[in-house]
Write a protein that holds these residues in place. Structure first.
Motif, mmCIF file in Angstrom:
data_model
loop_
_atom_site.group_PDB
_atom_site.id
_atom_site.type_symbol
_atom_site.label_atom_id
_atom_site.label_comp_id
_atom_site.label_asym_id
_atom_site.label_seq_id
_atom_site.Cartn_x
_atom_site.Cartn_y
_atom_site.Cartn_z
ATOM 1 N N ASN A 6 2.160 -5.749 39.883
ATOM 2 C CA ASN A 6 1.972 -6.636 38.742
ATOM 3 C C ASN A 6 3.131 -6.591 37.748
ATOM 4 O O ASN A 6 3.099 -7.289 36.736
ATOM 5 C CB ASN A 6 0.669 -6.280 38.010
ATOM 6 N N HIS A 7 4.124 -5.758 38.028
ATOM 7 C CA HIS A 7 5.286 -5.685 37.132
ATOM 8 C C HIS A 7 6.012 -7.033 37.115
ATOM 9 O O HIS A 7 6.090 -7.727 38.132
ATOM 10 C CB HIS A 7 6.231 -4.580 37.585
ATOM 11 N N LYS A 8 6.531 -7.385 35.951
ATOM 12 C CA LYS A 8 7.109 -8.724 35.774
ATOM 13 C C LYS A 8 8.351 -8.970 36.629
ATOM 14 O O LYS A 8 8.712 -10.124 36.877
ATOM 15 C CB LYS A 8 7.462 -8.956 34.296
ATOM 16 N N THR A 9 9.019 -7.895 37.095
ATOM 17 C CA THR A 9 10.237 -8.079 37.893
ATOM 18 C C THR A 9 10.023 -7.793 39.377
ATOM 19 O O THR A 9 10.989 -7.721 40.138
ATOM 20 C CB THR A 9 11.366 -7.169 37.381
ATOM 21 N N THR A 10 8.769 -7.613 39.790
ATOM 22 C CA THR A 10 8.489 -7.300 41.194
ATOM 23 C C THR A 10 8.859 -8.466 42.110
ATOM 24 O O THR A 10 8.588 -9.616 41.803
ATOM 25 C CB THR A 10 7.001 -6.963 41.382
ATOM 26 N N PHE A 11 9.497 -8.144 43.245
ATOM 27 C CA PHE A 11 9.752 -9.149 44.286
ATOM 28 C C PHE A 11 9.328 -8.588 45.628
ATOM 29 O O PHE A 11 9.212 -7.372 45.803
ATOM 30 C CB PHE A 11 11.216 -9.591 44.302
ATOM 31 N N ARG A 12 9.080 -9.480 46.596
ATOM 32 C CA ARG A 12 8.458 -9.052 47.846
ATOM 33 C C ARG A 12 9.281 -9.344 49.089
ATOM 34 O O ARG A 12 8.949 -8.865 50.171
ATOM 35 C CB ARG A 12 7.083 -9.701 47.991
ATOM 36 N N PHE A 13 10.323 -10.160 48.999
ATOM 37 C CA PHE A 13 11.188 -10.427 50.154
ATOM 38 C C PHE A 13 12.650 -10.318 49.732
ATOM 39 O O PHE A 13 13.001 -10.588 48.577
ATOM 40 C CB PHE A 13 10.945 -11.831 50.724
ATOM 41 N N ILE A 14 13.480 -9.910 50.689
ATOM 42 C CA ILE A 14 14.938 -9.902 50.520
ATOM 43 C C ILE A 14 15.530 -10.843 51.562
ATOM 44 O O ILE A 14 15.184 -10.772 52.746
ATOM 45 C CB ILE A 14 15.532 -8.494 50.718
ATOM 46 N N LEU A 15 16.425 -11.724 51.122
ATOM 47 C CA LEU A 15 17.144 -12.636 52.006
ATOM 48 C C LEU A 15 18.633 -12.319 51.920
ATOM 49 O O LEU A 15 19.134 -12.022 50.830
ATOM 50 C CB LEU A 15 16.918 -14.096 51.603
ATOM 51 N N ALA A 16 19.328 -12.386 53.034
ATOM 52 C CA ALA A 16 20.760 -12.088 53.031
ATOM 53 C C ALA A 16 21.510 -13.072 53.920
ATOM 54 O O ALA A 16 21.153 -13.254 55.088
ATOM 55 C CB ALA A 16 21.014 -10.655 53.498
ATOM 56 N N THR A 17 22.528 -13.698 53.359
ATOM 57 C CA THR A 17 23.454 -14.519 54.128
ATOM 58 C C THR A 17 24.749 -13.712 54.307
ATOM 59 O O THR A 17 24.819 -12.541 53.922
ATOM 60 C CB THR A 17 23.748 -15.834 53.392
ATOM 61 N N LYS A 18 25.770 -14.312 54.860
ATOM 62 C CA LYS A 18 27.038 -13.600 55.055
ATOM 63 C C LYS A 18 27.704 -13.255 53.733
ATOM 64 O O LYS A 18 28.513 -12.320 53.662
ATOM 65 C CB LYS A 18 27.974 -14.440 55.921
ATOM 66 N N SER A 19 27.389 -13.992 52.672
ATOM 67 C CA SER A 19 28.084 -13.783 51.408
ATOM 68 C C SER A 19 27.180 -13.399 50.243
ATOM 69 O O SER A 19 27.663 -12.874 49.241
ATOM 70 C CB SER A 19 28.851 -15.053 51.024
ATOM 71 N N LYS A 20 25.855 -13.616 50.345
ATOM 72 C CA LYS A 20 24.981 -13.384 49.207
ATOM 73 C C LYS A 20 23.657 -12.741 49.629
ATOM 74 O O LYS A 20 23.225 -12.886 50.771
ATOM 75 C CB LYS A 20 24.697 -14.694 48.462
ATOM 76 N N ILE A 21 23.033 -12.039 48.661
ATOM 77 C CA ILE A 21 21.733 -11.418 48.862
ATOM 78 C C ILE A 21 20.805 -11.909 47.756
ATOM 79 O O ILE A 21 21.200 -12.019 46.594
ATOM 80 C CB ILE A 21 21.822 -9.880 48.833
ATOM 81 N N TYR A 22 19.550 -12.205 48.122
ATOM 82 C CA TYR A 22 18.598 -12.750 47.165
ATOM 83 C C TYR A 22 17.284 -11.967 47.226
ATOM 84 O O TYR A 22 16.903 -11.446 48.272
ATOM 85 C CB TYR A 22 18.270 -14.219 47.481
ATOM 86 N N SER A 23 16.595 -11.918 46.089
ATOM 87 C CA SER A 23 15.214 -11.445 46.049
ATOM 88 C C SER A 23 14.301 -12.648 45.893
ATOM 89 O O SER A 23 14.682 -13.653 45.281
ATOM 90 C CB SER A 23 15.006 -10.475 44.884
ATOM 91 N N VAL A 24 13.091 -12.547 46.450
ATOM 92 C CA VAL A 24 12.109 -13.623 46.334
ATOM 93 C C VAL A 24 10.812 -13.050 45.773
ATOM 94 O O VAL A 24 10.186 -12.193 46.395
ATOM 95 C CB VAL A 24 11.830 -14.296 47.691
ATOM 96 N N SER A 25 10.453 -13.473 44.561
ATOM 97 C CA SER A 25 9.172 -13.109 43.959
ATOM 98 C C SER A 25 8.131 -14.141 44.363
ATOM 99 O O SER A 25 8.454 -15.311 44.567
ATOM 100 C CB SER A 25 9.296 -13.051 42.435
ATOM 101 N N ILE A 26 6.880 -13.729 44.426
ATOM 102 C CA ILE A 26 5.798 -14.613 44.880
ATOM 103 C C ILE A 26 4.865 -15.002 43.741
ATOM 104 O O ILE A 26 4.486 -16.163 43.596
ATOM 105 C CB ILE A 26 4.997 -13.942 46.009
ATOM 106 N N ASP A 27 4.462 -14.024 42.929
ATOM 107 C CA ASP A 27 3.496 -14.275 41.855
ATOM 108 C C ASP A 27 4.146 -14.090 40.486
ATOM 109 O O ASP A 27 4.970 -13.174 40.323
ATOM 110 C CB ASP A 27 2.297 -13.324 42.000
ATOM 111 N N PRO A 28 3.793 -14.895 39.503
ATOM 112 C CA PRO A 28 2.802 -15.984 39.551
ATOM 113 C C PRO A 28 3.316 -17.253 40.227
ATOM 114 O O PRO A 28 2.549 -18.143 40.531
ATOM 115 C CB PRO A 28 2.517 -16.238 38.064
ATOM 116 N N LYS A 29 4.635 -17.327 40.466
ATOM 117 C CA LYS A 29 5.192 -18.447 41.209
ATOM 118 C C LYS A 29 6.384 -17.945 42.003
ATOM 119 O O LYS A 29 6.912 -16.851 41.738
ATOM 120 C CB LYS A 29 5.620 -19.575 40.268
ATOM 121 N N ILE A 30 6.820 -18.710 42.971
ATOM 122 C CA ILE A 30 7.953 -18.312 43.798
ATOM 123 C C ILE A 30 9.244 -18.464 42.985
ATOM 124 O O ILE A 30 9.519 -19.533 42.431
ATOM 125 C CB ILE A 30 8.013 -19.142 45.083
ATOM 126 N N ALA A 31 9.992 -17.361 42.889
ATOM 127 C CA ALA A 31 11.243 -17.353 42.137
ATOM 128 C C ALA A 31 12.297 -16.616 42.947
ATOM 129 O O ALA A 31 12.017 -15.589 43.577
ATOM 130 C CB ALA A 31 11.051 -16.693 40.779
#
Length: 372
Positions: free
Chosen positions: A46-71
Motif C-alpha cells: 500500500n506504499h505510495k511508491t510501490t510498483f509490481r513489474f519491471i520492464l527493460a529495453t536495450k536502453s531504458k528500464i521502467y517500473s510499472v505500478s498497478i494501484d490505484p492506477k497503472i503508472a
C-alpha cells in the motif's frame, strides 16, 4: 508532567506510506512497532511508491505500478560505466533483482535504489543467470550457467558466493542426486527461503513436469516435487512459477489452443529443511472466457504475473511486441491496458516484490556511516 499527545496509529501509517523507501530502512530502528510495520507486506503493497513489474529495453528500464492506477516511471541502475552495456535479461530474485549485462551482472533493489556490480569470471563465456539464493549463514549466491573459454561445448553451473566474492564452477554430476539429467523449461528460477527452484522435465513428452531445487547451503541439486499441470505444448503454452504469500508457490498455466488459464497454489507453506516434498496443490483460479489474451508472445516469451486481492495481474507482450497489463478475476478479463510509454518492442519484463532488503555487500566492503 504534561500529557504527551500522540498521533493515531492509522495516521502514522498513512504518513509513513508516503516516506521514501530509503528512509524507511533507517526508521526500522525507531521502535519495534515501526519495525513490524515495515515487515508487513500489506504496508509495503500500500506504499505510495510501490510498483509490481519491471520492464527493460536495450536502453531504458521502467517500473510499472498497478494501484490505484497503472503508472510507468523510468529507473536507473546508478552504476557508472553501464551506459555502454546492453541489459540482456531480468531475473526476479524475490526480494532483489538480478540484471544480466554483457560483461557482468547487477544485483539490484530498485525500490531502495541500491545496486552492486558483479564482474564476470574472465574464464567464462555465454553466462546466463538462473537466480539468487542465500545459505544458512545469510550469505547470498548467484547461480548461473556458462561455458569455459577452453572448452566452449561444456555447459556448467557456476556460483558466485558473496562471502568469498568469487565464482566457483560446479561440474555436472558433482554433489548431485540426479540419476538422469533434467532439462530446464525456463532458464530462470524462483527464490524461496534462500533456495532456488526451477521448472524442469526429462523429455518434452513427459506426463509430469517437476520443480528442481538448488540448495543454497549444500549446493546440491535434487527433484523437489511434481507439478500439477501435466504436459504442455512446450513452445506455445504459458507455464510460470512464482512465490505466493511469501512462503508458498503459485503456478500459472495457459493452454495456447483454448486460451484457458489455470492458476495453482501449494496448499501449505514450503518446508525449507526438506530436499524432497510431496507438495499438495490446489486450483486457486480457472478462467476460460473466450476473450482471454494469449499470454505467450511471438518470441515465445513467458508472461510475468502476481496474485493480489483475488485478482490475477499479468504483464506480457502481444504478437506485435507491445506491452500489456491484464487484470483477470471472476472467470473474466476485467481490464487490459497497453503501456504506450515503452516505445521499444519486445522488452524484457519480470514481476518485482518491493522490499526493504538492502543489496548485500562484499566481505571487503564496509557500510557507509550515517551522519547524525
Amino acid at each position: 508532567m504534561a500529557h504527551e499527545e500522540t498521533l493515531p496509529w492509522e495516521l502514522i501509517e498513512e504518513i509513513l506510506s508516503r516516506v521514501p523507501p530509503e528512509s524507511l530502512l533507517r526508521f526500522k530502528t525507531v521502535s519495534k512497532q515501526w519495525n513490524a510495520l515495515f515487515d508487513d507486506k500489506t504496508f509495503i503493497n500500500n506504499h505510495k511508491t510501490t510498483f509490481r513489474f519491471i520492464l527493460a529495453t536495450k536502453s531504458k528500464i521502467y517500473s510499472v505500478s498497478i494501484d490505484p492506477k497503472i503508472a510507468v516511471c523510468e529507473l536507473t541502475l546508478d552504476i557508472p560505466g553501464l551506459e555502454s552495456q546492453i541489459l540482456k535479461s531480468l531475473v526476479d530474485g524475490n526480494e532483489l533483482l538480478l540484471c544480466d549485462m554483457e560483461k557482468g551482472a547487477v544485483v539490484w533493489n530498485p525500490w531502495l535504489r541500491h545496486s552492486r556490480w558483479i564482474d564476470q569470471d574472465s574464464n567464462h563465456t555465454k553466462r546466463e543467470s538462473y537466480g539468487l539464493g542465500y545459505n544458512n549463514k545469510g550469505s547470498y549466491k548467484i547461480f548461473a550457467a556458462c561455458d569455459r573459454k577452453e572448452n566452449p561445448n561444456q555447459r556448467l553451473l557456476t556460483i558466485r558466493d558473496f562471502a568469498s566474492d568469487a565464482w566457483k564452477d560446479r561440474e555436472s554430476g558433482d554433489n548431485s542426486q540426479q540419476v538422469k539429467p533434467v532439462k530446464l523449461h525456463r532458464k530462470t528460477g524462483v527464490s524461496l527461503n534462500g533456495n532456488l527452484y526451477l521448472v524442469t522435465y526429462y523429455e518434452k513428452t513427459d506426463l509430469v513436469y517437476h520443480l528442481t531445487k538448488i540448495n543454497s547451503s549444500s549446493e546440491s541439486i535434487v527433484i523437489f516435487c511434481d507439478l500439477p499441470c501435466g504436459t504442455t505444448n512446450f513452445d506455445k503454452d504459458a507455464l510460470v512459477l512464482r512465490v505466493f504469500e511469501g512462503d508458498r508457490f503459485s503456478l500459472l498455466k495457459q493452454c495456447h489452443a483454448t486460451k484457458k488459464i489455470e492458476l495453482w497454489v501449494s496448499k501449505y507453506k514450503i518446508n525449507n529443511n526438506l530436499d524432497r516434498e510431496d507438495v499438495e496443490w490446489i486450483k486457486f483460479m480457472e478462467l476460460s472466457s473466450p476473450n482471454l489474451p494469449d499470454l505467450v508472445d511471438g518470441s515465445n516469451s513467458q508472461p510475468s504475473y502476481f496474485i493480489g486481492d483475488k485478482r490475477l495481474v499479468v504483464c506480457s507482450c502481444d504478437e506485435t511486441g507491445r506491452v500489456w497489463i491484464y487484470v483477470l478475476g471472476g472467470n473474466k478479463l476485467i481490464s487490459k491496458t497497453q503501456i504506450d510509454s515503452v516505445v521499444d518492442l519486445w522488452p524484457s519484463h519480470c514481476t518485482f516484490i518491493p522490499s526493504l532488503v538492502p543489496v548485500p555487500l562484499a566481505q571487503r566492503e564496509e557500510p557507509a556511516e550515517l551522519q547524525v
